[in-house]
Enzyme design. Sequence first.
Site, PDB file in Angstrom:
ATOM      1  N   CYS A 137      41.445  37.139  52.503  1.00 57.52           N
ATOM      2  CA  CYS A 137      41.717  37.374  51.079  1.00 57.52           C
ATOM      3  C   CYS A 137      41.095  38.725  50.709  1.00 57.52           C
ATOM      4  CB  CYS A 137      41.202  36.222  50.213  1.00 57.52           C
ATOM      5  SG  CYS A 137      39.411  35.991  50.250  1.00 57.52           S
ATOM      6  N   ASP A 184      45.052  32.509  42.521  1.00 55.68           N
ATOM      7  CA  ASP A 184      43.775  33.230  42.642  1.00 55.68           C
ATOM      8  C   ASP A 184      42.789  32.727  41.590  1.00 55.68           C
ATOM      9  OD1 ASP A 184      41.666  34.944  42.857  1.00 55.68           O
ATOM     10  OD2 ASP A 184      42.890  36.777  42.882  1.00 55.68           O
ATOM     11  N   ARG A 229      38.949  32.400  48.242  1.00 51.60           N
ATOM     12  CA  ARG A 229      40.123  31.780  48.857  1.00 51.60           C
ATOM     13  C   ARG A 229      40.049  31.672  50.374  1.00 51.60           C
ATOM     14  NH1 ARG A 229      43.979  35.965  46.141  1.00 51.60           N
ATOM     15  NH2 ARG A 229      42.056  37.136  46.554  1.00 51.60           N
TER      16      ARG A 229
HETATM   17  P1  4NP Z   1      38.573  36.156  46.884  1.00 50.50           P
HETATM   18  O1  4NP Z   1      38.170  36.286  45.346  1.00 50.50           O
HETATM   19  O2  4NP Z   1      39.381  37.373  47.230  1.00 50.50           O
HETATM   20  O3  4NP Z   1      39.368  34.895  46.894  1.00 50.50           O
HETATM   21  O4  4NP Z   1      37.285  36.055  47.662  1.00 50.50           O
HETATM   22  C1  4NP Z   1      37.781  37.472  44.751  1.00 50.50           C
HETATM   23  C2  4NP Z   1      36.494  37.944  44.942  1.00 50.50           C
HETATM   24  C3  4NP Z   1      36.107  39.112  44.327  1.00 50.50           C
HETATM   25  C4  4NP Z   1      37.010  39.795  43.530  1.00 50.50           C
HETATM   26  C5  4NP Z   1      38.285  39.318  43.342  1.00 50.50           C
HETATM   27  C6  4NP Z   1      38.677  38.154  43.968  1.00 50.50           C
HETATM   28  N1  4NP Z   1      36.620  40.972  42.885  1.00 50.50           N
HETATM   29  O5  4NP Z   1      37.434  41.538  42.144  1.00 50.50           O
HETATM   30  O6  4NP Z   1      35.483  41.434  43.099  1.00 50.50           O
END
Ligand code: 4NP
Length: 153
Positions: free
Chosen positions: A8, A123, A14
Amino acid sequence: MIRILFVCLGNICRSPMAEMIFRDMVKRRGLAGRIECASAGTSDEEEGNPVYPPARETLSRMGIGVGTKRAVQMTRSDYAKYDLLIGMEQRNIAAMRRICGGDPGHKIRRLLDGTPRPRDIADPWYTGNFDLTRDDIVEGCEALLESLVKDLP
Ligand code: 4NP
């Protein structure tokens, strides 16, 4: 051994959820010695950080722990290390292809593309709904495991 990398953006929500849920499914099917998995992020933003607490709690309600998982960034060498690299959303797929310099082995896929309703994983960073993300991931991981089991000798 079949090796799978779930990917991800940050590797704190995720893809760690997918890693832990898929590993649990593999173990319950008695396939732990034949299929293994890990997870990584396309960004270095969260590198070294633990699984995001609401993601951890969602897994905990399923009886699944996160161990000592810390966020890592995906690297180009992962392309050779893994048989499949599974992104959560279309944006991940584009970034994964960039990191890997393409996809000559057709190893890069989107998790829900193997289901009757291909789409991005919801998300939770934006929806705040970790249960919906869990349901999407369970659906995708079940379809992925079924497709792998079919081809196992
Ligand atoms: P992930 O979630 O990609 O599912 O781990 C996120 C973690 C951090 C961020 C966005 C989504 N961010 O913008 O920092």
